[in-house]
Design an enzyme around this catalytic site. Sequence first.
Site, PDB file in Angstrom:
ATOM      1  N   CYS A  26       5.193  -6.389   1.347  1.00 27.39           N
ATOM      2  CA  CYS A  26       5.611  -4.982   1.400  1.00 27.39           C
ATOM      3  C   CYS A  26       4.949  -4.269   2.599  1.00 27.39           C
ATOM      4  CB  CYS A  26       5.301  -4.313   0.052  1.00 27.39           C
ATOM      5  SG  CYS A  26       6.262  -2.819  -0.196  1.00 27.39           S
ATOM      6  N   TYR A  27       4.031  -3.330   2.364  1.00 28.14           N
ATOM      7  CA  TYR A  27       3.381  -2.651   3.500  1.00 28.14           C
ATOM      8  C   TYR A  27       2.750  -3.683   4.442  1.00 28.14           C
ATOM      9  CZ  TYR A  27       0.112   0.213   6.151  1.00 28.14           C
ATOM     10  OH  TYR A  27      -0.589   0.813   7.176  1.00 28.14           O
ATOM     11  N   HIS A  50       7.703  -8.122  -4.313  1.00 30.49           N
ATOM     12  CA  HIS A  50       6.359  -8.427  -4.824  1.00 30.49           C
ATOM     13  C   HIS A  50       6.348  -9.743  -5.610  1.00 30.49           C
ATOM     14  CE1 HIS A  50       4.338  -4.642  -3.754  1.00 30.49           C
ATOM     15  NE2 HIS A  50       5.574  -4.204  -3.742  1.00 30.49           N
ATOM     16  N   GLY A  73       0.830  -1.195   0.000  1.00 24.86           N
ATOM     17  CA  GLY A  73       0.000   0.000   0.000  1.00 24.86           C
ATOM     18  C   GLY A  73       0.862   1.239   0.000  1.00 24.86           C
ATOM     19  N   GLU A  93       3.817 -11.156  -6.802  1.00 27.31           N
ATOM     20  CA  GLU A  93       2.715 -11.163  -7.770  1.00 27.31           C
ATOM     21  C   GLU A  93       3.114 -10.606  -9.132  1.00 27.31           C
ATOM     22  OE1 GLU A  93       3.054  -9.281  -5.136  1.00 27.31           O
ATOM     23  OE2 GLU A  93       2.241  -7.267  -5.375  1.00 27.31           O
ATOM     24  N   ASP A 143     -18.119  -9.327 -21.804  1.00 26.40           N
ATOM     25  CA  ASP A 143     -18.831  -9.482 -20.523  1.00 26.40           C
ATOM     26  C   ASP A 143     -20.339  -9.643 -20.723  1.00 26.40           C
ATOM     27  OD1 ASP A 143     -16.336  -9.024 -19.563  1.00 26.40           O
ATOM     28  OD2 ASP A 143     -16.706  -6.961 -18.966  1.00 26.40           O
ATOM     29  N   LYS A 151     -11.586 -10.600 -15.431  1.00 20.50           N
ATOM     30  CA  LYS A 151     -11.793 -10.665 -16.882  1.00 20.50           C
ATOM     31  C   LYS A 151     -11.344 -12.012 -17.493  1.00 20.50           C
ATOM     32  CE  LYS A 151     -12.907  -8.357 -20.614  1.00 20.50           C
ATOM     33  NZ  LYS A 151     -14.047  -7.452 -20.748  1.00 20.50           N
TER      34      LYS A 151
END
Length: 526
Positions: A87-88, A182, A60, A184, A240, A382
């Site tokens: 991280c944060y 990170h 964050g 991710e 969608d 998505k």
Amino acid sequence: MKPTQNHKPCIIVVDFGSQYTHLIARRVRELGVYCELLACHALEQRLLEVQPKGIILSGGPASAYQKHAPEIPPAVFKLSCPILGICYGMQKMIQQAGGQVNQGHHCEFGDTRINIIVQSPLLDTITDHVTKDARHQLDVWMSHGDHISQLPDAFTIIAESDNGTIAAIMHQEKPWYGLQFHPEVTHTVQGKKILQRFLHGICKCKTDWQPDAMLETCSAGVKECVGHDRVILGLSGGVDSGVTAVLLHRILGNQLTCIFVDHGLLRFDEAQQVMALLTDHFTMQIIHVDARQRFYKALEQVTDAEEKRKTIGRLFVEVFEEQANKLSNVRWLAQGTIYPDVIESAASNSAHQHLIKSHHNVGGLPERLNLKLLEPLRMLFKDEVRQLGERLGLPHDMVWRHPFPGPGLAVRILGALSPEKIILLQKADAIFIEILRTSGWYAKVSQAFAVLLPVDSIGVTGDCRHVGPVIALRAVETTDFMTARWAHLPYELLEKASLRIINEVRGISRVVYDVTGKPPATIEWE
Ligand code: XMP
């Protein structure tokens, strides 16, 4: 209608506002584990309800030592499940456990090599390099200015970067871990393996979030909610609304009526293809409204992009409403809302958000029609919508099509638009896309399209000079569409596209390629 949660989330991702939080949740789901993303203020009740097998605390923008920095709710630590702070998330966990976090002397942004110094269930055997003195190293991606300056006694350092910054930690007794980097993002080479280790090895989650489970989750409760009422759905030509239509038609049959407002701003032949597929192949009831002239007329003099968006949004609602009012016994409005829309609208309710572009396909309809909302895809990202679409029998090329803005080609014709300009752009765009598809580049870029510029330039064809408009080609690579890199397409491909566009689209004088990233530019030109 909220989905009946027959698929309980295994993992809760707590959002502290990092731009990568969505990515954490997407990675977890890609690894076959269903997770939910929650803001820290909305957490406690949900944690008690779902009793997750693990919790991930995101990064964050705040600093853990700031006065109003978001706290990790005590409920997180009361559950006995594993925790991974990123991280944060790690820094706040350490600070709340009695340690200290400070502003570093220097920031670490970008690729960093870290050294594993203690074996741990999280990182064991995961390595990028082994040095001559048998040290294991990982290539990771960092983005922080603060660092842990004092670790509480109950924690151990498991990895640090060359300059001594703490890069990974673990609790000595509890299954609590922290990463300064990170996992991710794809720049962390072993990021996927590290997340996999946390999910499957430490939290013992099963790999059961697959298209069948998505289908089951999205279908659950729909029939019970709707009963024998009629449902209407606005088709836009996009993925969608198309997947929502096929899913609901499978559950509700002819109780579903789709309204396809053809504004004439779709890609080449797209409106016809979508209609043919849904009516002929899926035998749906679709009201096809040819509203092209109405949209063209309303947009004739409009040059401002925001004004175009507003005009299209307003007209779309008007046309849709006219049709809906002709139908009887309608109680439900189905919408192709997906998880990022849900997360964003939750975030925009709680935090100040800047308007960059008003996306016309959110809001408007439900309030005016006074109908109950049916949003079966509201828990899917998505890529999951696309997988579900394929599972439901939609063609691969259609569900994996690049995203397309709601206002369509109106924002790709700079300045005022006309039917002639739309045809030019559709043709140029179709040539570019065909070349990308046949060369294998279509799937390698995240979004590609042509833009018609409001400038005339001089061209020479044969012995004649002529003046005509310019086409700009744009192709970008991105994971979240918040930032993007311009795609480094081969010169030969660009040359081919340019030649074919000039030769086959009469009037175009010049073709240029956009080499601007986002930021500083946006993906669309308007
Ligand atoms: P920008 O141009 O904001 O685009 O960098 C990011 C993504 O959003 C899409 N986009 C829109 N989508 N209505 C939409 O539904 C809009 O008004 C709109 N404007 C941009 C764009 O195509 C890209 O995928």
